[in-house]
Scaffold this motif. Sequence first.
Motif, short mmCIF file in Angstrom:
data_model
loop_
_atom_site.label_atom_id
_atom_site.label_comp_id
_atom_site.label_asym_id
_atom_site.label_seq_id
_atom_site.Cartn_x
_atom_site.Cartn_y
_atom_site.Cartn_z
N GLY A 1 -66.85 -101.50 -87.96
CA GLY A 1 -65.65 -102.26 -88.30
C GLY A 1 -64.51 -102.10 -87.33
O GLY A 1 -63.36 -102.32 -87.69
N GLY A 2 -64.77 -101.74 -86.12
CA GLY A 2 -63.72 -101.58 -85.12
C GLY A 2 -63.99 -102.41 -83.89
O GLY A 2 -64.76 -103.38 -83.91
N GLU A 3 -63.33 -102.02 -82.83
CA GLU A 3 -63.51 -102.66 -81.53
C GLU A 3 -63.67 -101.56 -80.49
O GLU A 3 -63.20 -100.44 -80.69
CB GLU A 3 -62.30 -103.53 -81.19
N PRO A 4 -64.30 -101.87 -79.34
CA PRO A 4 -64.55 -100.81 -78.34
C PRO A 4 -63.27 -100.12 -77.84
O PRO A 4 -63.26 -98.92 -77.66
CB PRO A 4 -65.25 -101.56 -77.21
N PHE A 5 -62.19 -100.86 -77.64
CA PHE A 5 -60.98 -100.27 -77.07
C PHE A 5 -59.86 -100.15 -78.10
O PHE A 5 -58.69 -100.05 -77.74
CB PHE A 5 -60.50 -101.10 -75.87
N LYS A 6 -60.22 -100.16 -79.38
CA LYS A 6 -59.22 -100.12 -80.45
C LYS A 6 -58.38 -98.85 -80.41
O LYS A 6 -57.17 -98.89 -80.59
CB LYS A 6 -59.92 -100.25 -81.80
N ASP A 7 -59.03 -97.71 -80.16
CA ASP A 7 -58.31 -96.43 -80.15
C ASP A 7 -57.83 -96.02 -78.77
O ASP A 7 -57.39 -94.89 -78.57
CB ASP A 7 -59.22 -95.34 -80.72
N GLY A 8 -57.95 -96.91 -77.81
CA GLY A 8 -57.46 -96.64 -76.46
C GLY A 8 -58.57 -96.23 -75.51
O GLY A 8 -59.71 -95.97 -75.89
N ALA A 9 -58.19 -96.18 -74.25
CA ALA A 9 -59.16 -95.86 -73.19
C ALA A 9 -59.62 -94.41 -73.27
O ALA A 9 -60.76 -94.11 -72.91
CB ALA A 9 -58.55 -96.15 -71.83
N GLY A 10 -58.76 -93.53 -73.74
CA GLY A 10 -59.14 -92.12 -73.83
C GLY A 10 -60.31 -91.90 -74.77
O GLY A 10 -61.25 -91.17 -74.44
N ASP A 11 -60.27 -92.53 -75.93
CA ASP A 11 -61.39 -92.42 -76.87
C ASP A 11 -62.65 -93.06 -76.32
O ASP A 11 -63.75 -92.55 -76.50
CB ASP A 11 -61.03 -93.10 -78.20
N PHE A 12 -62.49 -94.20 -75.66
CA PHE A 12 -63.62 -94.92 -75.07
C PHE A 12 -64.33 -94.05 -74.05
O PHE A 12 -65.55 -93.86 -74.08
CB PHE A 12 -63.13 -96.22 -74.44
N PHE A 13 -63.57 -93.48 -73.12
CA PHE A 13 -64.18 -92.66 -72.07
C PHE A 13 -64.63 -91.30 -72.59
O PHE A 13 -65.60 -90.73 -72.08
CB PHE A 13 -63.23 -92.51 -70.89
N ALA A 14 -63.98 -90.78 -73.62
CA ALA A 14 -64.45 -89.53 -74.24
C ALA A 14 -65.83 -89.72 -74.84
O ALA A 14 -66.70 -88.84 -74.73
CB ALA A 14 -63.46 -89.06 -75.29
N GLN A 15 -66.05 -90.88 -75.45
CA GLN A 15 -67.37 -91.17 -76.02
C GLN A 15 -68.42 -91.27 -74.92
O GLN A 15 -69.54 -90.79 -75.07
CB GLN A 15 -67.31 -92.45 -76.83
N ILE A 16 -68.05 -91.87 -73.80
CA ILE A 16 -68.99 -91.97 -72.67
C ILE A 16 -69.34 -90.59 -72.14
O ILE A 16 -70.51 -90.27 -71.90
CB ILE A 16 -68.41 -92.86 -71.55
N TRP A 17 -68.33 -89.72 -71.96
CA TRP A 17 -68.58 -88.38 -71.43
C TRP A 17 -69.40 -87.54 -72.40
O TRP A 17 -70.29 -86.79 -71.97
CB TRP A 17 -67.28 -87.68 -71.07
N LEU A 18 -69.11 -87.63 -73.69
CA LEU A 18 -69.90 -86.89 -74.67
C LEU A 18 -71.35 -87.36 -74.68
O LEU A 18 -72.27 -86.55 -74.69
CB LEU A 18 -69.31 -87.06 -76.07
N TYR A 19 -71.54 -88.66 -74.67
CA TYR A 19 -72.89 -89.21 -74.67
C TYR A 19 -73.65 -88.76 -73.43
O TYR A 19 -74.79 -88.29 -73.51
CB TYR A 19 -72.81 -90.74 -74.71
N ALA A 20 -73.02 -88.91 -72.27
CA ALA A 20 -73.67 -88.51 -71.01
C ALA A 20 -73.95 -87.02 -70.99
O ALA A 20 -75.04 -86.59 -70.57
CB ALA A 20 -72.80 -88.91 -69.82
N GLY A 21 -73.03 -86.22 -71.45
CA GLY A 21 -73.24 -84.77 -71.46
C GLY A 21 -74.39 -84.35 -72.34
O GLY A 21 -75.25 -83.56 -71.92
N PHE A 22 -74.42 -84.85 -73.55
CA PHE A 22 -75.52 -84.50 -74.45
C PHE A 22 -76.85 -85.03 -73.95
O PHE A 22 -77.88 -84.37 -74.08
CB PHE A 22 -75.24 -85.00 -75.87
N ALA A 23 -76.86 -86.23 -73.36
CA ALA A 23 -78.11 -86.80 -72.84
C ALA A 23 -78.62 -85.98 -71.65
O ALA A 23 -79.82 -85.70 -71.55
CB ALA A 23 -77.89 -88.26 -72.43
#
Length: 156
Positions: A94-116
């Motif tokens: 129920g949201g949008e990719p950049f709804k919470d700002g670029a910081g949240d967007f890139f934090a999700q990318i870094w977390l995903y990449a790190g765990f992968a």
Amino acid sequence: MRQRRWFPPLALAVGLFAINVVARLIIRLGFDGNDAASGRASIIMFAVIGLTMAVWTFLACQRKRPSDWLLPDLVVGAIAALLLTVLVGPFISGGEPFKDGAGDFFAQIWLYAGFAIVGTLLGYWLAVLLGRDYRSRALKAFAERSKSKPRKVVRR
């Protein structure tokens, strides 16, 4: 269809995205307003993604050389799943990719990449530790074949 070149990366991407969809639906339906619970659920989701990458890598490195599975299958599948997760996943909750700002967007990318990446390394290291990777098995077969044949003496 499973023998096609595009099937393993596609299956990996769909599987990783399905993990994300399930986590987002659990957060949306069960913990809608609770930020602490949704944060814990997100970390659990990333841990399951890392575990999935570890298992996939452990199984893939037993059958093929790293040049055959690492770049074409694993990297393409993980990047496709990452893009689906950060660009399509927010619409599920129920949201949008950049709804919470670029910081949240890139934090999700870094977390995903790190765990992968950590999951991939753990899966590969475990296979090497147990001697189940492609190279270890090839070296073991070579050593057994070398021991079984007597050395030929060449006279000139």
